[in-house]
Each structure stands twice: as structure tokens, then as C-alpha cells.
Design an enzyme around this catalytic site. Structure first.
Site, PDB file in Angstrom:
ATOM      1  N   GLY A 137      -7.281   3.051  30.272  1.00  0.00           N
ATOM      2  CA  GLY A 137      -7.530   3.950  29.143  1.00  0.00           C
ATOM      3  C   GLY A 137      -8.780   3.471  28.407  1.00  0.00           C
ATOM      4  O   GLY A 137      -9.571   2.685  28.940  1.00  0.00           O
ATOM      5  N   LYS A 179       0.576  -2.045  11.867  1.00  0.00           N
ATOM      6  CA  LYS A 179      -0.532  -1.399  11.129  1.00  0.00           C
ATOM      7  C   LYS A 179      -0.704   0.054  11.594  1.00  0.00           C
ATOM      8  O   LYS A 179      -1.186   0.893  10.837  1.00  0.00           O
ATOM      9  CB  LYS A 179      -1.826  -2.205  11.241  1.00  0.00           C
ATOM     10  CG  LYS A 179      -2.417  -2.380  12.651  1.00  0.00           C
ATOM     11  CD  LYS A 179      -3.295  -1.256  13.129  1.00  0.00           C
ATOM     12  CE  LYS A 179      -3.646  -1.401  14.590  1.00  0.00           C
ATOM     13  NZ  LYS A 179      -4.421  -0.296  15.148  1.00  0.00           N
ATOM     14  N   THR A 193      -7.967   0.745  10.837  1.00  0.00           N
ATOM     15  CA  THR A 193      -7.210   1.867  11.390  1.00  0.00           C
ATOM     16  C   THR A 193      -6.806   2.870  10.310  1.00  0.00           C
ATOM     17  O   THR A 193      -6.785   4.075  10.558  1.00  0.00           O
ATOM     18  CB  THR A 193      -5.956   1.337  12.125  1.00  0.00           C
ATOM     19  OG1 THR A 193      -6.325   0.204  12.909  1.00  0.00           O
ATOM     20  CG2 THR A 193      -5.372   2.380  13.047  1.00  0.00           C
ATOM     21  N   ASN A 241      -4.185   7.003  15.227  1.00  0.00           N
ATOM     22  CA  ASN A 241      -2.991   6.970  14.389  1.00  0.00           C
ATOM     23  C   ASN A 241      -3.246   7.611  13.028  1.00  0.00           C
ATOM     24  O   ASN A 241      -2.450   8.417  12.546  1.00  0.00           O
ATOM     25  CB  ASN A 241      -2.509   5.519  14.241  1.00  0.00           C
ATOM     26  CG  ASN A 241      -1.902   5.012  15.532  1.00  0.00           C
ATOM     27  OD1 ASN A 241      -0.797   5.410  15.903  1.00  0.00           O
ATOM     28  ND2 ASN A 241      -2.631   4.174  16.245  1.00  0.00           N
TER      29      ASN A 241
END
Ligand SMILES: NC(=O)C1=CN([C@@H]2O[C@H](COP(=O)(O)OP(=O)(O)OC[C@H]3O[C@@H](n4cnc5c(N)ncnc54)[C@H](O)[C@@H]3O)[C@@H](O)[C@H]2O)C=CC1
Ligand SMILES: O=C(CO)COP(=O)(O)O
Length: 330
Positions: A5, A187, A244, A252
Site C-alpha cells: 500500500g 491517535k 494526523t 482518518n
């Protein structure tokens, strides 16, 4: 590199700067062919050119049998099955380096716990865990980043740290496997919460409060599981949370933002090829917190929005209505 990926491709390209040849195991034949003939990954980060000394192979048994250092980068929920398939072929001296971030839903286990369960003791003990703020596309482009690498075996860690150490990719070592793993896994759940907060247009002050209290939850569960408090202030904790939970590049955060903007999880996941680990990890973390008796209200709120079809605004109102208390950060 086990997994082709975005992140597996990025880490493989990085290691090509230090090794004569790096092998990328791909599930998808299409990826293997495009890497070997065009030096591109046809399905992930396809816009970026890859080094000439990156070689793709679709035969997992052969890759496992012929390499000592194996970097594991398949999404968490598939790791058990991939380790099962590799296990009979692994060399006795194999070193596994885990670069995935998540908690498995099936058994509510971290990746280190999966390795402990499935691998010979010494091999599990020397497994390393790489985690920290690092977007695949930025790493492939050679932009500067810094991450943590954790291992319980002090004899193995320096060599693996050196393998992943470059001027533009600084790797800091620690023996706190639990802290590094849980920071990286949790997270993603808080990043979904931050996205929801922004999707609801609650503003930057609300998001800063959410991230600070989110980090307190991460540390609380992490310490209950045996992690060190200081690790959660480091690259794999606060560092990765900052990245993130504040960037539209994050998958996310984007899932959260779309939820907060009114889309359903089904709509968001329909046709999505890339993994947002926080979705499954929210489920696992919610159950783990209950098992351990650890209070995690933000994780609980994300769980309610993802899995109980609760309205995001109502869930936030409930969070804001919690009782008055002293500020405890871990
Ligand atoms: N993309 C990034 O910037 C970063 C990702 N990570 C972590 O790396 C891990 C892998 O993520 P990405 O490379 O981004 O994934 P991706 O979303 O780019 O690719 C999905 C991967 O899942 C594999 N896959 C799909 N179904 C599978 C199955 N049944 N069995 C085995 N593999 C299957 C695909 O072959 C592909 O390699 C995740 O834990 C992620 O949190 C960590 C740091 C950065
Ligand atoms: O882990 C990451 C950066 O450190 C990638 O985050 P996303 O999976 O949310 O894109």
C-alpha cells in the site's frame, strides 16, 4: 517489505537509498507488474516515481524464506492472516519490523500481542515497532520526517534503527513497545474525533481541547497497558496525533470530517481503497478500555457515532455535559 500500500511503498523506496535491492511483496499482480516495469505502484501513490532497485514479488513464501529483515506493513486487521501464511517459511534469525498502526478487533490485540502469540519467543522479543508522524507521500518525496522505533531486545535495536536512519528520516530508539504501539494506534481514533469536530465547524479552540484531552485518554490506556508516560509526549504519541488530527492529508481525519459534515460511514467507505485504521481501532479500543476499566470518553463518543449510528452533535453535547473535575493528563 510485506505490503505494497502507500506506506509499504514509501518505506521500501526509503530503504532503497541504503540497500542494493529491496523486495516489495504485493498481493496485487497489477502492482507487482507496474513496479517492475514502470517503477510505479499502479494502485497506491501512483503519481510518484519509485527507485530502480525496488523489486516486486507476489510470492509471500519465497520473500519470507529469503529475507532476514521483514517490514510488516499490511493493515492491522489482515496482519494475523499474513503472519500465519509467512510463519512456516520464516528464517530462524528473521527480524520483523512492524510499521502498521492499529488494534485487531478479532481478539482485541495489538500487533506485538499477535506476534507474541504466533511467533517463537525470541523472534517476537526482537520484533521492532516503527511509528511516528510520517505521511507516505511526503516520505517518498524525500521531505524531512522523524519517527520512533521500539524494541524489547537491546541487542537488535541499534542495527534496525541504523537501517531506518537517514538525514531526512530521523529515527529515535526506545524500549517502550507498548507506548509506541498504542500511541500510533489510538491517535487514529482521536484524529477521527478531530475531523468530526471540524466537520461540525466547532472551531480551533474546540479542536485543541479535544486533542489535549484525547492525548490524556491515549496515555491513560497506554499506561494501564504497561507503556511509559513519557512516550506519549514523543513522536509516536503527541507527534503523530498533531500530524494526523490536523491535516486534510490524513485518511482518518478525512473520515471524521465527512462524518461531521453529515455523511454516513457506509457512504464514506463505499469504494474507498485506502485504509483508515482508526475506524476498526475505535471498536477495539472501546472494548479494550472497558476490559481494563479505563475511562475514555472521546473514544466512546467516536464509537457511538461510528457503530451506534448516534448523531454527532448529540454525542458532542453529551461530552460537553460531563461533570467538573481536576485536570489529569494521563
Ligand atoms: N499511508 C501512510 O501515510 C501511513 C500508513 N501507516 C500505516 O501503515 C499500514 C498500511 O497502510 P497503507 O500502506 O497506508 O495502506 P493502503 O490503504 O495504502 O493500502 C492498503 C493495503 O492493504 C492491503 N490489503 C487489502 N486487503 C488485504 C487483505 N485481505 N490481506 C492483506 N492485505 C490486504 C493492500 O494490498 C494494500 O497493501 C496501516 O496500519 C497504516 O495505519 C503508517 C504511517 C503512514
Ligand atoms: O499514520 C499516518 C501518519 O503518521 C497516516 O495517517 P492516515 O492513515 O490518517 O492518513
Amino acid at each position: 517489505m510485506i505490503g505494497a500500500g502507500s506506506w509499504g511503498t514509501a518505506l521500501a523506496a526509503l530503504l532503497c537509498g541504503k540497500r542494493e535491492r529491496v523486495t516489495l511483496w504485493c498481493r496485487e499482480l497489477e502492482i507487482a507488474e507496474s513496479v517492475n516495469t514502470q517503477h510505479r505502484n499502479a494502485l497506491y501513490v501512483s503519481e510518484l516515481e519509485l527507485p530502480q532497485n525496488l523489486v516486486a514479488d507476489t510470492d509471500l513464501a519465497r520473500v519470507a524464506a529469503t529475507h532476514r529483515v521483514l517490514v510488516m506493513v499490511v493493515p492491522t486487521q489482515f496482519t494475523r492472516a499474513v503472519v500465519e501464511a509467512m510463519r512456516p517459511h520464516l528464517r530462524d534469525d528473521a527480524v520483523l519490523v512492524s510499521a502498521s498502526k492499529g488494534i485487531e478487533v478479532q481478539k482485541i490485540e495489538t500487533l506485538a500481542e499477535i506476534y507474541d502469540e504466533m511467533l517463537p519467543e525470541a523472534m517476537a522479543q526482537r520484533a521492532c515497532f516503527l511509528s511516528g508522524p510520517s505521511f507516505a507521500r511526503e516520505v517518498i518525496r524525500g521531505l524531512p520526517a522523524a519517527v520512533a522505533i521500539a524494541c524489547r531486545d537491546a541487542a537488535v535495536l541499534p542495527a534496525i534503527q541504523e537501517l531506518f536512519f537517514f538525514p531526512h528520516f530521523r529515527t529515535y530508539r526506545t524500549d517502550d513497545v507498548v507506548g509506541v504501539e498504542l500511541g500510533g494506534a489510538l491517535k487514529n481514533v482521536i484524529a477521527i474525533a478531530a475531523g468530526i469536530c471540524d466537520g461540525l465547524q466547532y472551531g480551533h479552540s474546540a479542536r485543541a481541547a479535544l486533542l489535549t484531552r484525547g492525548l490524556a485518554e491515549i496515555a491513560r490506556l497506554g499506561i494501564a497497558m504497561g507503556g511509559k508516560a513519557e512516550t506519549f509526549a514523543g513522536l509516536s504519541g503527541m507527534g503523530d496525533l498533531l500530524l494526523t488530527a490536523t491535516s486534510t492529508q490524513s485518511r482518518n481525519y478525512t473520515v471524521g470530517h465527512r462524518l461531521g459534515s453529515g455523511e454516513t460511514l457506509e457512504q464514506i467507505q463505499a469504494g474507498a481503497r485506502e485504509v483508515a485504521e482508526g475506524v476498526k481501532t475505535a471498536d477495539a479500543a472501546y472494548r479494550l478500555a472497558q476490559q481494563k476499566g479505563v475511562e475514555m470518553p472521546i473514544v466512546g463518543a467516536v464509537y457511538a457515532i461510528l457503530y451506534e449510528q448516534r448523531n454527532a452533535r448529540e454525542v458532542v453535547l453529551e461530552l460537553l455535559s460531563r461533570e467538573m473535575k481536576p485536570e489529569v493528563t494521563g
